[in-house]
Design a protein around this motif. Structure first.
Motif, PDB file in Angstrom:
ATOM      1  N   TYR A  21      10.674  -5.881  -1.739  1.00 10.99           N
ATOM      2  CA  TYR A  21      10.782  -4.686  -2.577  1.00 10.99           C
ATOM      3  C   TYR A  21       9.761  -3.625  -2.206  1.00 10.99           C
ATOM      4  O   TYR A  21      10.029  -2.418  -2.340  1.00 10.99           O
ATOM      5  CB  TYR A  21      10.689  -5.059  -4.053  1.00 10.99           C
ATOM      6  CG  TYR A  21      12.005  -5.523  -4.598  1.00 10.99           C
ATOM      7  CD1 TYR A  21      13.047  -4.629  -4.811  1.00 10.99           C
ATOM      8  CD2 TYR A  21      12.245  -6.860  -4.866  1.00 10.99           C
ATOM      9  CE1 TYR A  21      14.282  -5.058  -5.280  1.00 10.99           C
ATOM     10  CE2 TYR A  21      13.470  -7.301  -5.339  1.00 10.99           C
ATOM     11  CZ  TYR A  21      14.486  -6.392  -5.540  1.00 10.99           C
ATOM     12  OH  TYR A  21      15.718  -6.825  -6.007  1.00 10.99           O
ATOM     13  N   GLU A  22       8.603  -4.053  -1.725  1.00 15.18           N
ATOM     14  CA  GLU A  22       7.647  -3.056  -1.263  1.00 15.18           C
ATOM     15  C   GLU A  22       8.165  -2.355  -0.010  1.00 15.18           C
ATOM     16  O   GLU A  22       7.942  -1.151   0.183  1.00 15.18           O
ATOM     17  CB  GLU A  22       6.287  -3.692  -0.994  1.00 15.18           C
ATOM     18  CG  GLU A  22       5.531  -4.092  -2.249  1.00 15.18           C
ATOM     19  CD  GLU A  22       5.351  -2.927  -3.216  1.00 15.18           C
ATOM     20  OE1 GLU A  22       5.036  -1.797  -2.771  1.00 15.18           O
ATOM     21  OE2 GLU A  22       5.531  -3.141  -4.432  1.00 15.18           O
ATOM     22  N   ARG A  29      10.765   0.081  -1.221  1.00 17.24           N
ATOM     23  CA  ARG A  29      10.104   1.195  -1.909  1.00 17.24           C
ATOM     24  C   ARG A  29       9.471   2.166  -0.897  1.00 17.24           C
ATOM     25  O   ARG A  29       9.550   3.385  -1.056  1.00 17.24           O
ATOM     26  CB  ARG A  29       9.032   0.668  -2.858  1.00 17.24           C
ATOM     27  CG  ARG A  29       8.431   1.753  -3.769  1.00 17.24           C
ATOM     28  CD  ARG A  29       7.113   1.299  -4.384  1.00 17.24           C
ATOM     29  NE  ARG A  29       7.240   0.083  -5.156  1.00 17.24           N
ATOM     30  CZ  ARG A  29       7.621   0.037  -6.442  1.00 17.24           C
ATOM     31  NH1 ARG A  29       7.914   1.137  -7.084  1.00 17.24           N
ATOM     32  NH2 ARG A  29       7.690  -1.129  -7.069  1.00 17.24           N
ATOM     33  N   SER A  30       8.831   1.613   0.134  1.00 21.27           N
ATOM     34  CA  SER A  30       8.144   2.460   1.107  1.00 21.27           C
ATOM     35  C   SER A  30       9.113   3.356   1.860  1.00 21.27           C
ATOM     36  O   SER A  30       8.748   4.442   2.321  1.00 21.27           O
ATOM     37  CB  SER A  30       7.353   1.597   2.096  1.00 21.27           C
ATOM     38  OG  SER A  30       8.215   0.882   2.956  1.00 21.27           O
ATOM     39  N   ARG A  32      11.854   4.452   0.406  1.00 22.76           N
ATOM     40  CA  ARG A  32      12.561   5.161  -0.668  1.00 22.76           C
ATOM     41  C   ARG A  32      14.058   4.829  -0.683  1.00 22.76           C
ATOM     42  O   ARG A  32      14.901   5.676  -0.950  1.00 22.76           O
ATOM     43  CB  ARG A  32      12.355   6.676  -0.544  1.00 22.76           C
ATOM     44  CG  ARG A  32      10.898   7.093  -0.704  1.00 22.76           C
ATOM     45  CD  ARG A  32      10.731   8.576  -0.718  1.00 22.76           C
ATOM     46  NE  ARG A  32       9.308   8.929  -0.859  1.00 22.76           N
ATOM     47  CZ  ARG A  32       8.858  10.171  -0.868  1.00 22.76           C
ATOM     48  NH1 ARG A  32       9.706  11.183  -0.752  1.00 22.76           N
ATOM     49  NH2 ARG A  32       7.572  10.409  -0.986  1.00 22.76           N
ATOM     50  N   GLU A  64      13.888   1.137  -5.616  1.00 20.00           N
ATOM     51  CA  GLU A  64      12.653   0.877  -6.346  1.00 20.00           C
ATOM     52  C   GLU A  64      12.955  -0.059  -7.498  1.00 20.00           C
ATOM     53  O   GLU A  64      13.933   0.119  -8.220  1.00 20.00           O
ATOM     54  CB  GLU A  64      12.040   2.173  -6.871  1.00 20.00           C
ATOM     55  CG  GLU A  64      11.527   3.070  -5.759  1.00 20.00           C
ATOM     56  CD  GLU A  64      10.637   4.179  -6.269  1.00 20.00           C
ATOM     57  OE1 GLU A  64      10.118   4.042  -7.390  1.00 20.00           O
ATOM     58  OE2 GLU A  64      10.474   5.171  -5.541  1.00 20.00           O
ATOM     59  N   GLU A  98       5.028   0.579  -9.339  1.00 17.37           N
ATOM     60  CA  GLU A  98       4.354   0.664  -8.046  1.00 17.37           C
ATOM     61  C   GLU A  98       2.860   0.515  -8.281  1.00 17.37           C
ATOM     62  O   GLU A  98       2.305   1.119  -9.196  1.00 17.37           O
ATOM     63  CB  GLU A  98       4.628   2.011  -7.381  1.00 17.37           C
ATOM     64  CG  GLU A  98       3.890   2.204  -6.074  1.00 17.37           C
ATOM     65  CD  GLU A  98       4.110   3.569  -5.472  1.00 17.37           C
ATOM     66  OE1 GLU A  98       3.569   3.822  -4.381  1.00 17.37           O
ATOM     67  OE2 GLU A  98       4.806   4.393  -6.103  1.00 17.37           O
ATOM     68  N   ILE A 154      -1.046   0.881  -6.810  1.00 16.77           N
ATOM     69  CA  ILE A 154      -1.961   1.380  -5.802  1.00 16.77           C
ATOM     70  C   ILE A 154      -3.330   0.778  -6.102  1.00 16.77           C
ATOM     71  O   ILE A 154      -3.671   0.533  -7.255  1.00 16.77           O
ATOM     72  CB  ILE A 154      -2.022   2.922  -5.790  1.00 16.77           C
ATOM     73  CG1 ILE A 154      -2.448   3.466  -7.163  1.00 16.77           C
ATOM     74  CG2 ILE A 154      -0.693   3.510  -5.385  1.00 16.77           C
ATOM     75  CD1 ILE A 154      -2.628   4.963  -7.190  1.00 16.77           C
ATOM     76  N   GLU A 190      -0.826  -7.529  -9.701  1.00 14.81           N
ATOM     77  CA  GLU A 190       0.365  -7.424  -8.856  1.00 14.81           C
ATOM     78  C   GLU A 190       1.419  -8.445  -9.258  1.00 14.81           C
ATOM     79  O   GLU A 190       2.614  -8.147  -9.304  1.00 14.81           O
ATOM     80  CB  GLU A 190      -0.025  -7.616  -7.391  1.00 14.81           C
ATOM     81  CG  GLU A 190       1.109  -7.348  -6.419  1.00 14.81           C
ATOM     82  CD  GLU A 190       0.679  -7.455  -4.971  1.00 14.81           C
ATOM     83  OE1 GLU A 190       1.550  -7.352  -4.099  1.00 14.81           O
ATOM     84  OE2 GLU A 190      -0.526  -7.636  -4.720  1.00 14.81           O
ATOM     85  N   GLN A 207       5.281  -7.711 -10.843  1.00 15.26           N
ATOM     86  CA  GLN A 207       6.500  -8.230 -10.230  1.00 15.26           C
ATOM     87  C   GLN A 207       7.531  -8.638 -11.280  1.00 15.26           C
ATOM     88  O   GLN A 207       8.729  -8.684 -11.003  1.00 15.26           O
ATOM     89  CB  GLN A 207       6.156  -9.435  -9.347  1.00 15.26           C
ATOM     90  CG  GLN A 207       7.269  -9.874  -8.419  1.00 15.26           C
ATOM     91  CD  GLN A 207       7.511  -8.890  -7.298  1.00 15.26           C
ATOM     92  OE1 GLN A 207       6.584  -8.214  -6.869  1.00 15.26           O
ATOM     93  NE2 GLN A 207       8.729  -8.815  -6.814  1.00 15.26           N
ATOM     94  N   PRO A 233       9.485   1.872 -14.417  1.00 12.60           N
ATOM     95  CA  PRO A 233       9.181   2.570 -13.159  1.00 12.60           C
ATOM     96  C   PRO A 233       7.895   3.383 -13.249  1.00 12.60           C
ATOM     97  O   PRO A 233       7.903   4.617 -13.159  1.00 12.60           O
ATOM     98  CB  PRO A 233      10.396   3.464 -12.967  1.00 12.60           C
ATOM     99  CG  PRO A 233      10.823   3.793 -14.365  1.00 12.60           C
ATOM    100  CD  PRO A 233      10.530   2.571 -15.199  1.00 12.60           C
ATOM    101  N   LYS A 277       3.585   3.978 -12.229  1.00 11.59           N
ATOM    102  CA  LYS A 277       2.614   3.792 -11.161  1.00 11.59           C
ATOM    103  C   LYS A 277       1.328   3.261 -11.780  1.00 11.59           C
ATOM    104  O   LYS A 277       0.792   3.845 -12.712  1.00 11.59           O
ATOM    105  CB  LYS A 277       2.357   5.103 -10.420  1.00 11.59           C
ATOM    106  CG  LYS A 277       1.383   4.972  -9.251  1.00 11.59           C
ATOM    107  CD  LYS A 277       1.322   6.236  -8.412  1.00 11.59           C
ATOM    108  CE  LYS A 277       2.577   6.395  -7.569  1.00 11.59           C
ATOM    109  NZ  LYS A 277       2.439   7.500  -6.583  1.00 11.59           N
TER     110      LYS A 277
END
Length: 361
Positions: free
Chosen positions: A250-251, A254-255, A257, A260, A264, A266, A286, A290, A295, A297
């Motif tokens: 999924y990452e 997502r990266s 696009r 998603e 997310e 960071i 993290e 999961q 959605p 950040k």
């Protein structure tokens, strides 16, 4: 903007593959399939992480028979992975497998293949033609040589020859994979295969390795292919617990696009200003994310001084200090707590955000 190649559409259970459907994320259990309790426990963990199709090894009749219980206990389609034994392929379908993965050429001859295809037709399930670099027919290796980035012809020819074996029986509910442990061979092989067929493609780098090498090799190969519009479903193969494969998958999506799922995260790489165990903190957060669907950040930062400013775009975040931590939203401090309470308080805030998202949904 990625333009995906148009492929035929098939269905694995209720999951559409190809034909413009969302790129489906797969994994494979590593339990003894006949151990129903252990296998279902792993499947449920994968479901929670976002796995959409699960494959199980079927090395014996006990594993084939266990699929009945696995399918009843699973909310995602169950695929049977078969090597060499047509009898097990038929039994797996009779016990509820919603797809099978085979190499048609190594099932023991035309009569045995015909029995497998007849069962697939009867149960209306698709077949994945799966060819690996190590399973290519000797005559093709003699003609083309071992697959390389410069000449992946043997992989492609093997896959298409096996597809034709199914087509000769009037069977077309097919997806194809041609896997190599070499990143560049995988990329070039799928590029050329994509030009030669409109069947949906299952992407993967076989025997990719542990968490770091496996993630890098798979992300490079699959990232390049997906960015070129190639691929309809994929598995990140890691020598780790299968749920890690879903996290990486999924990452990757997502990266690019492409898709998603959930929050997310960071986080900072740490430096000499960090005064908390940020590595452990980030890992726990993290894993929590999961399981979430909202959605948002989320930031996990090591420095109270710079953390909120560096992660100003985050909806919510935490930063640690010397004995104290802060929660912040959109760069503004929201709450100060003792360092020992930072993680539980933050997890509680995440639960609130997830509950709000579900109410709105």
């Amino acid at each position: 903007m990625i333009t995906r190649k148009k492929t035929r559409q098939i269905h694995v259970g209720n999951v559409a593959i190809g034909g413009g459907a969302p790129i489906a994320v797969q994994s494979m259990t590593n339990t003894l399939t006949s151990d129903i309790e252990a296998t279902l426990k792993q499947i449920h963990g994968l479901e929670q992480a976002g796995c959409e199709i699960i494959r199980v090894a079927v090395p014996d009749m006990a594993a084939a028979e266990a699929i009945s219980s696995l399918r009843q206990g699973s909310t995602i389609p169950v695929i049977a992975d078969i090597h060499f034994d047509a009898r097990l392929a038929v039994a797996a379908m009779e016990h509820g497998a919603q797809g099978i993965r085979i190499n048609p050429g190594n099932l023991g001859g035309p009569e045995k293949l015909a029995r497998v295809v007849d069962a697939a037709k009867m149960h209306r399930i698709p077949i994945r033609v799966g060819v690996n670099s190590g399973s290519i027919e000797k005559d093709l290796l003699g003609e083309f040589g071992y697959p390389t980035p410069e000449r992946p012809d043997a992989l492609i020819a093997s896959a298409l020859n096996n597809v034709r074996l199914l087509e000769q029986h009037g069977f077309y509910e097919i997806k194809i994979s041609i896997k190599s442990s070499d990143t560049l061979t995988t990329i070039e092989g799928y590029r050329q295969l994509s030009q030669k067929t409109d069947y949906p493609l299952h992407l993967g780098v076989t025997e990719a390795g542990g968490l770091i090498p496996g993630t890098v090799k798979s992300s490079v190969a699959l990232g390049i292919l997906l960015s070129e519009g190639i691929g309809d479903t994929f598995r990140i193969s890691l020598t780790r617990e299968p749920v890690e494969e879903i996290r990486v998958a999924y990452e990757l999506l997502r990266s690019l696009r492409i898709r998603e799922r959930g929050p997310e995260m960071i986080s900072c790489p740490t430096c000499g200003r960090t005064r908390i165990d940020l590595f452990s903190l980030a890992e726990v957060v993290e894993r929590k994310l999961q399981t979430m669907e909202s959605p948002i950040k989320v930031a996990v930062m090591g420095c109270v001084v710079n953390g909120p400013g560096e992660a100003r775009e985050a909806d919510i975040g935490i930063a640690g200090g010397n004995g104290v931590g802060i929660l912040f939203k959109k760069g503004e401090i929201y709450k100060k707590v003792a360092e020992a309470d930072l993680l539980p308080v933050f997890l509680e805030e995440l639960e609130k955000l997830e509950a709000e998202h579900r109410r709105r949904a």
